[in-house]
Design an enzyme around this catalytic site. Structure first.
Site, PDB file in Angstrom:
ATOM      1  NE  ARG A   1      -3.767  -1.874   1.851  1.00 22.50           N
ATOM      2  CZ  ARG A   1      -5.043  -2.777   2.733  1.00 22.50           C
ATOM      3  NH1 ARG A   1      -4.507  -2.785   4.204  1.00 22.50           N
ATOM      4  NH2 ARG A   1      -6.182  -3.595   1.871  1.00 22.50           N
TER       5      ARG A   1
ATOM      6  N   GLY B   1      -9.514  -9.075  -2.279  1.00 20.00           N
ATOM      7  CA  GLY B   1     -10.007 -10.108  -0.655  1.00 20.00           C
ATOM      8  C   GLY B   1      -9.109 -11.277  -1.459  1.00 20.00           C
TER       9      GLY B   1
ATOM     10  N   GLY C   1     -13.106  -4.547   0.559  1.00 19.80           N
ATOM     11  CA  GLY C   1     -14.109  -4.041   0.627  1.00 19.80           C
ATOM     12  C   GLY C   1     -14.999  -3.065  -0.215  1.00 19.80           C
TER      13      GLY C   1
ATOM     14  CE  LYS D   1     -20.872 -18.115   5.484  1.00 19.60           C
ATOM     15  NZ  LYS D   1     -21.031 -16.896   6.703  1.00 19.60           N
TER      16      LYS D   1
END
Ligand code: AMP
Length: 417
Positions: A36, A375, A398, A219
């Site tokens: 980053r 992610g 996110g 999921k």
């Protein structure tokens, strides 16, 4: 009005830059992954080379107040190494006036962790667990009121504002969104933000067809927003990972002990119907590498995805799935990848995910636009050493997910409005 960092005249100006220096530190406070910080360097150099000075602001971790462990002073050494210049430090982001005043062109000042103040996120802290609704409301109103002063102070330091923190662009925080209003004619995106927005527009905006999305992960419920929004753009969708088995069970297949969200079975059928109506081709994992326990060293075998024996669970995509997917990917012009197609953290079940990374590198070399975002798939391409062999790797997990769901990101809207 939004400015363009390439044309903006930084000479003699002070630029306050929201960076995402939320890097992982080890027990001795050494940085274990400086991606980053490295990513922000082009934006920072642009200001310095344009004759400006820099005031850098970021958060680090999730402090609940002032905490040595979350101090940004730990990372100064790396910014200095990468930028090739000395970095001054303001130990309190709200008390930096004197240091700011003394800044000369070429100088760099790093403000202490913004989240040492509750005002950065605008959420009350220290509320008793049994606080009444009324008390909660009052505490929220209080922090919102002091947030205005917090933002004003930060803005008072500078002549212009740059947002280059894509990782927090989905948060309407003081430094990521609210502050932009105080620079109506002197606000702009840094290069990371610009790159992320452009990459996503290559997929969601004016994509070259055929467009294929690979959606993996554990999921269905966490990816439903992404799937539905992408149905507006894609021609094909490859679905892998644990979420496949909710679809398989919904269609009457045998899934053994594989992951399944029983409360999402109806939704899974709706997704299949919706794809049919829209003419989108869905490619579920057809076969699976199954194991007799959730363990890297478990016994394994390859079976059809809808004939998983009792006591066995799916851990990875099988060879037939990968063959079919490879064909689809080779015939695509734009590809988006979000989520691993197997339990890639276990080396014995990482083959499918690794193969996807490899195919993406191959098709990128032949001119396909490939975006890896969100992610775990980013971790997978990086682990495999393919990060610079795909067109774009998103830095914001996110934020990228919310972008893919079609949500307006406050950090982007604040600059564009
Ligand atoms: P997500 O954060 O939703 O993208 O999910 C990523 C996680 O999904 C990773 O930790 C993977 O290990 C997990 N995953 C992928 N495939 C499977 C599978 N077949 N069974 C269980 N977990 C899986």
């Amino acid at each position: 009005m939004q400015q363009n960092i390439d044309n903006y005249d930084f000479a003699g100006k002070k630029a306050i830059v929201r960076v995402d220096f939320n890097v992982p530190l080890d027990a001795d406070f050494r940085i274990t992954d400086d991606t980053r910080i490295r990513a922000a360097i082009p934006t920072l150099k642009r200001v310095l080379e344009g004759g400006g000075s820099l005031i850098l602001m970021s958060h680090l971790g999730k402090p609940k107040g002032v905490a040595e462990k979350f101090s940004l002073k730990h990372i100064i050494y790396r910014i200095e190494e990468l930028l090739g210049t000395k970095v001054q430090f303001a130990p309190d982001c709200q008390k930096a006036d004197e240091q700011v005043k003394a800044l000369k062109p070429g100088d760099v000042l790093l403000l202490e962790n913004l989240r040492f103040y509750a005002e950065e996120e605008g959420k009350p802290r220290g509320l008793a667990e049994d606080a009444s609704d009324e008390e909660k409301k009052a505490a929220k109103a209080a922090v919102k009121a002091s947030q205005k002063e917090f933002v004003k102070k930060l803005a008072s330091y500078a002549d212009c504002y740059i947002n280059d923190a894509f990782g927090t662009a989905h948060r309407a925080h003081a430094s990521t969104a609210l502050i932009a209003d105080l620079f109506p004619n002197d606000k702009m995106f840094g290069y990371i933000m610009r790159g992320e927005i452009k990459a996503i527009n290559n997929v969601l905006g004016n994509a070259v067809h055929p467009v294929t999305a690979i959606i993996g992960g554990a999921k269905v419920s966490s990816k439903i927003g992404v799937i539905q929004h992408l149905f507006g753009v894609v021609d094909n969708m490859i679905i892998g990972g644990g979420m496949v088995y909710t679809f398989v069970k919904a269609q009457g297949g045998k899934i053994g002990n594989s992951l399944c969200e029983d409360d999402q079975l109806g939704l899974a059928l709706d997704i299949i119907k919706d794809a049919e109506q829209k003419g989108i081709k869905l490619y579920f994992a057809k076969d699976a590498v199954v194991a007799d326990s959730f363990d890297n060293n478990a016994k394994s075998q390859i079976v059809p995805s809808n004939e998983i024996p009792d006591g066995w669970m799916s851990m990875d995509a099988g060879p037939e799935s990968l063959k079919i997917w490879e064909e689809v990917l080779k015939n695509s012009k734009t590809i988006l990848w979000n989520g691993p197609v197997g339990v890639f953290e276990m080396p014995n079940f990482a083959k499918g995910t690794n193969r996807i990374a490899e195919i993406l590198a191959e098709v990128t070399a032949k001119g396909t636009f490939t975006l890896v975002g969100g992610g775990d798939s980013v971790a997978a391409v990086t682990q495999m050493g393919y990060a610079d062999k795909v067109s774009y790797v998103s830095t914001g997990g996110g934020a990228m997910l919310e972008f893919l769901e079609g949500k307006v990101l406050p950090g982007i809207a604040a600059i564009e409005k």
